[in-house]
Design a protein around this motif. Structure first.
Motif, PDB file in Angstrom:
ATOM      1  N   SER A 162      84.558  40.331  14.592  1.00 17.53           N
ATOM      2  CA  SER A 162      84.618  41.740  14.191  1.00 17.53           C
ATOM      3  C   SER A 162      86.031  42.234  14.425  1.00 17.53           C
ATOM      4  CB  SER A 162      83.641  42.584  15.015  1.00 17.53           C
ATOM      5  OG  SER A 162      84.135  42.785  16.331  1.00 17.53           O
ATOM      6  N   PRO A 163      86.356  43.446  13.954  1.00 19.36           N
ATOM      7  CA  PRO A 163      87.686  44.002  14.232  1.00 19.36           C
ATOM      8  C   PRO A 163      87.982  44.165  15.718  1.00 19.36           C
ATOM      9  CG  PRO A 163      86.653  45.193  12.430  1.00 19.36           C
ATOM     10  CD  PRO A 163      85.601  44.297  13.000  1.00 19.36           C
ATOM     11  N   LEU A 164      86.947  44.261  16.563  1.00 21.78           N
ATOM     12  CA  LEU A 164      87.160  44.440  18.000  1.00 21.78           C
ATOM     13  C   LEU A 164      87.018  43.144  18.792  1.00 21.78           C
ATOM     14  CD1 LEU A 164      85.398  47.861  18.701  1.00 21.78           C
ATOM     15  CD2 LEU A 164      87.830  47.410  18.366  1.00 21.78           C
ATOM     16  N   THR A 165      86.345  42.141  18.223  1.00 19.71           N
ATOM     17  CA  THR A 165      86.169  40.875  18.939  1.00 19.71           C
ATOM     18  C   THR A 165      87.028  39.755  18.368  1.00 19.71           C
ATOM     19  OG1 THR A 165      84.311  40.201  17.550  1.00 19.71           O
ATOM     20  CG2 THR A 165      83.788  41.457  19.550  1.00 19.71           C
ATOM     21  N   GLY A 166      87.745  40.021  17.289  1.00 18.70           N
ATOM     22  CA  GLY A 166      88.561  38.975  16.682  1.00 18.70           C
ATOM     23  C   GLY A 166      87.681  37.866  16.154  1.00 18.70           C
ATOM     24  N   PRO A 167      87.969  36.591  16.496  1.00 15.59           N
ATOM     25  CA  PRO A 167      87.169  35.481  15.989  1.00 15.59           C
ATOM     26  C   PRO A 167      85.776  35.412  16.572  1.00 15.59           C
ATOM     27  CG  PRO A 167      88.781  34.696  17.587  1.00 15.59           C
ATOM     28  CD  PRO A 167      89.107  36.136  17.328  1.00 15.59           C
ATOM     29  N   GLY A 168      85.510  36.181  17.628  1.00 13.63           N
ATOM     30  CA  GLY A 168      84.229  36.163  18.303  1.00 13.63           C
ATOM     31  C   GLY A 168      84.398  35.979  19.799  1.00 13.63           C
ATOM     32  N   THR A 169      83.283  35.938  20.512  1.00 15.53           N
ATOM     33  CA  THR A 169      83.297  35.775  21.960  1.00 15.53           C
ATOM     34  C   THR A 169      83.287  34.293  22.314  1.00 15.53           C
ATOM     35  OG1 THR A 169      82.109  37.852  22.315  1.00 15.53           O
ATOM     36  CG2 THR A 169      82.033  36.238  24.102  1.00 15.53           C
ATOM     37  N   THR A 170      84.260  33.869  23.101  1.00 13.24           N
ATOM     38  CA  THR A 170      84.294  32.500  23.589  1.00 13.24           C
ATOM     39  C   THR A 170      83.566  32.413  24.919  1.00 13.24           C
ATOM     40  OG1 THR A 170      86.441  32.115  22.540  1.00 13.24           O
ATOM     41  CG2 THR A 170      85.756  30.555  24.233  1.00 13.24           C
ATOM     42  N   THR A 171      82.563  31.564  24.972  1.00 10.38           N
ATOM     43  CA  THR A 171      81.883  31.248  26.224  1.00 10.38           C
ATOM     44  C   THR A 171      82.487  29.966  26.788  1.00 10.38           C
ATOM     45  OG1 THR A 171      79.826  32.301  25.515  1.00 10.38           O
ATOM     46  CG2 THR A 171      79.666  30.657  27.264  1.00 10.38           C
ATOM     47  N   PHE A 172      82.861  30.000  28.062  1.00  7.41           N
ATOM     48  CA  PHE A 172      83.485  28.845  28.712  1.00  7.41           C
ATOM     49  C   PHE A 172      82.489  28.195  29.664  1.00  7.41           C
ATOM     50  CE2 PHE A 172      87.016  31.750  27.791  1.00  7.41           C
ATOM     51  CZ  PHE A 172      87.923  30.909  27.158  1.00  7.41           C
ATOM     52  N   LEU A 173      82.537  26.861  29.724  1.00  4.09           N
ATOM     53  CA  LEU A 173      81.766  26.108  30.702  1.00  4.09           C
ATOM     54  C   LEU A 173      82.717  25.193  31.463  1.00  4.09           C
ATOM     55  CD1 LEU A 173      79.828  26.451  28.007  1.00  4.09           C
ATOM     56  CD2 LEU A 173      78.264  25.063  29.379  1.00  4.09           C
ATOM     57  N   ILE A 174      82.588  25.194  32.792  1.00  4.94           N
ATOM     58  CA  ILE A 174      83.374  24.287  33.624  1.00  4.94           C
ATOM     59  C   ILE A 174      82.431  23.526  34.554  1.00  4.94           C
ATOM     60  CG2 ILE A 174      85.457  25.720  33.530  1.00  4.94           C
ATOM     61  CD1 ILE A 174      84.810  26.596  36.431  1.00  4.94           C
ATOM     62  N   GLY A 175      82.886  22.375  35.003  1.00  3.09           N
ATOM     63  CA  GLY A 175      82.103  21.564  35.923  1.00  3.09           C
ATOM     64  C   GLY A 175      81.333  20.471  35.207  1.00  3.09           C
ATOM     65  N   ARG A 176      80.991  19.420  35.942  1.00  2.50           N
ATOM     66  CA  ARG A 176      80.228  18.302  35.387  1.00  2.50           C
ATOM     67  C   ARG A 176      78.815  18.273  35.967  1.00  2.50           C
ATOM     68  NH1 ARG A 176      82.228  12.309  36.670  1.00  2.50           N
ATOM     69  NH2 ARG A 176      81.388  12.971  38.697  1.00  2.50           N
ATOM     70  N   ASP A 177      78.711  18.112  37.264  1.00  2.74           N
ATOM     71  CA  ASP A 177      77.396  18.092  37.912  1.00  2.74           C
ATOM     72  C   ASP A 177      76.939  19.486  38.321  1.00  2.74           C
ATOM     73  OD1 ASP A 177      77.219  15.284  37.749  1.00  2.74           O
ATOM     74  OD2 ASP A 177      78.496  15.084  39.522  1.00  2.74           O
ATOM     75  N   HIS A 178      77.892  20.374  38.501  1.00  5.54           N
ATOM     76  CA  HIS A 178      77.617  21.776  38.859  1.00  5.54           C
ATOM     77  C   HIS A 178      78.362  22.633  37.833  1.00  5.54           C
ATOM     78  CE1 HIS A 178      76.120  20.423  42.808  1.00  5.54           C
ATOM     79  NE2 HIS A 178      77.085  19.530  42.715  1.00  5.54           N
ATOM     80  N   VAL A 179      77.631  23.176  36.872  1.00  5.62           N
ATOM     81  CA  VAL A 179      78.251  23.845  35.732  1.00  5.62           C
ATOM     82  C   VAL A 179      78.223  25.354  35.929  1.00  5.62           C
ATOM     83  CG1 VAL A 179      78.135  24.226  33.235  1.00  5.62           C
ATOM     84  CG2 VAL A 179      77.648  21.953  34.183  1.00  5.62           C
ATOM     85  N   ALA A 180      79.363  25.981  35.641  1.00  8.81           N
ATOM     86  CA  ALA A 180      79.464  27.437  35.608  1.00  8.81           C
ATOM     87  C   ALA A 180      79.717  27.871  34.169  1.00  8.81           C
ATOM     88  CB  ALA A 180      80.595  27.922  36.504  1.00  8.81           C
TER      89      ALA A 180
END
Length: 287
Positions: free
Chosen positions: A17-35
């Motif tokens: 959207s004009p306010l979100t640009g390409p959209g919301t990026t959700t990030f995931l970090i960690g392998r055995d313990h994911v955030a």
């Protein structure tokens, strides 16, 4: 600041959207313990994709701020994974005394996109660390775009939410957006010496210092434009937005709120004046 062990996984929500640009990026970090950082809008397909990517190992859902394009999917993701949701607070927590007074007048109805139903399972305070054997994140209270906005430091990378965006300047919409807080947060972020910023909207920022300086210059230029316009004649935030911005009409409400944020800051330092309490339709003039 230490180097992160590996790159985060990025999943883009289908909400451009004009306010979100390409959209919301959700990030995931960690392998055995994911955030998960910023689960995004409450879009079932997006949330299910995030849950699948976490491989039943998601234990933490961290939210930079309670705007619907960042936080609304948190409850659905928590139900799917059993993970706890962590954030500064609800959509209205963290407002400065000035902004609390403005909100209490009832004349300012709140910022665009507030997720008024959002309540975290756990509140994070400035400097608090969240750790697992896979990662450590440090919560940094950096208001400006939103009163309860958090950034998350991960080694020499900072997940910066909407404080800094990769494609545009951020919206500052009173009573949750606060220009004075925004400048202070930019300064603090610059002093951290992060190698990279990961905004929720737009590309990674590999050279933080020039980007932060550019954003500060942009805001100072906008203040100068508002002062120049007021010298030609007093006006409301809406009127000034129409005089200053060359944008389509459907974007004018956001521009008006940005202008109001500048007017509040200028009023605070005595550069402009208005009669009575500041409201959305107040008439401003040079002091």
């Amino acid at each position: 600041m230490d180097q992160p062990v590996k790159e985060p996984l990025r999943i883009l929500a289908p909400n451009p959207s004009p306010l979100t640009g390409p959209g919301t990026t959700t990030f995931l970090i960690g392998r055995d313990h994911v955030a998960v950082i910023d689960p995004g809008p409450d879009d079932p397909d997006h949330i299910e994709a995030v849950a699948r990517a976490g491989r039943d190992r998601i234990g933490h859902i961290l939210v930079t701020h309670a705007h619907r394009d960042h936080s609304a999917g948190a409850a659905r993701l928590a139900r799917l994974t059993g993970a706890e949701v962590l954030a500064f607070g609800t959509a209205t927590e963290g407002r400065s005394p000035v902004m609390q007074r403005l909100a209490a007048t009832g004349l300012l109805s709140g910022g665009e996109g507030l997720d008024e139903e959002f309540v975290p399972d756990r509140r994070l305070r400035d400097g608090e660390q969240v750790s697992t054997p896979d990662w450590t994140l440090t919560a940094l209270h950096m208001p400006g775009h939103a009163a309860g906005h958090l950034c998350f430091a991960w080694g020499d990378t900072v997940f910066c939410g909407d404080l800094v965006m990769g494609w545009s300047s951020t919206l500052i919409s009173p009573p949750d957006g606060d220009l004075g807080d925004y400048f202070r947060s930019l300064d603090r972020l610059g002093q951290m010496g992060a190698r990279r910023l990961l905004p929720t909207h737009g590309d990674a920022i590999e050279a933080p210092a020039p980007r932060l300086a550019e954003l500060a210059r942009h805001r100072r230029l906008r203040s100068r434009q508002i002062i120049a316009a007021l010298r030609e004649g007093g006006d409301s935030a809406e009127g000034l937005a129409r005089r200053i911005y060359d944008i389509p009409d459907h974007l004018l409400p956001a521009a008006e709120r940005n202008v109001l944020a500048h007017l509040i800051a200028l009023h605070h330092v005595g550069a402009v004046e208005t009669q009575g309490e500041i409201a959305r339709d107040s008439f401003f003039a040079m002091s």
